[in-house]
Design a protein around this motif. Sequence first.
Motif, PDB file in Angstrom:
ATOM      1  N   THR A   1     147.835  74.657 -44.777  1.00 21.58           N
ATOM      2  CA  THR A   1     147.215  75.904 -45.196  1.00 21.58           C
ATOM      3  C   THR A   1     145.766  75.667 -45.541  1.00 21.58           C
ATOM      4  N   LYS A   2     144.971  76.674 -45.328  1.00 25.99           N
ATOM      5  CA  LYS A   2     143.556  76.613 -45.663  1.00 25.99           C
ATOM      6  C   LYS A   2     143.373  77.153 -47.074  1.00 25.99           C
ATOM      7  N   PRO A   3     142.356  76.639 -47.811  1.00 28.09           N
ATOM      8  CA  PRO A   3     142.120  77.169 -49.155  1.00 28.09           C
ATOM      9  C   PRO A   3     141.707  78.628 -49.094  1.00 28.09           C
TER      10      PRO A   3
ATOM     11  N   PRO B   1     136.265  79.259 -49.940  1.00 30.24           N
ATOM     12  CA  PRO B   1     135.612  78.055 -49.437  1.00 30.24           C
ATOM     13  C   PRO B   1     135.268  77.090 -50.586  1.00 30.24           C
TER      14      PRO B   1
END
Length: 95
Positions: A6-8, A11
Amino acid sequence: MAQQITKPATPVKTSAAAKPVAKQTDARPVSFVFGKENYRLFIISIAIVAFGFFLMSGSTDIYGTTKIVIAPLVVLGGFAVGFFAIFKKAVAKVD
């Protein structure tokens, strides 16, 4: 079962490269724990102890006064000078 990457959600903020901190040099002169006189006294004490052990050595007259009384006193005196050399405070020179 495979893990999902998963991406944070937000940013990631990275800070700008930090400037290296300049180390301040200390202008104080180096001071040693022992002074010249301490080392001189310590060498003298080693010589006194060695002389005392020399007095104790030998093969004749095991129970002589020199081996039983005088030599141990000389060795103890050498150790006393050694302790004095260690505990004597070094005198700082003022220029």
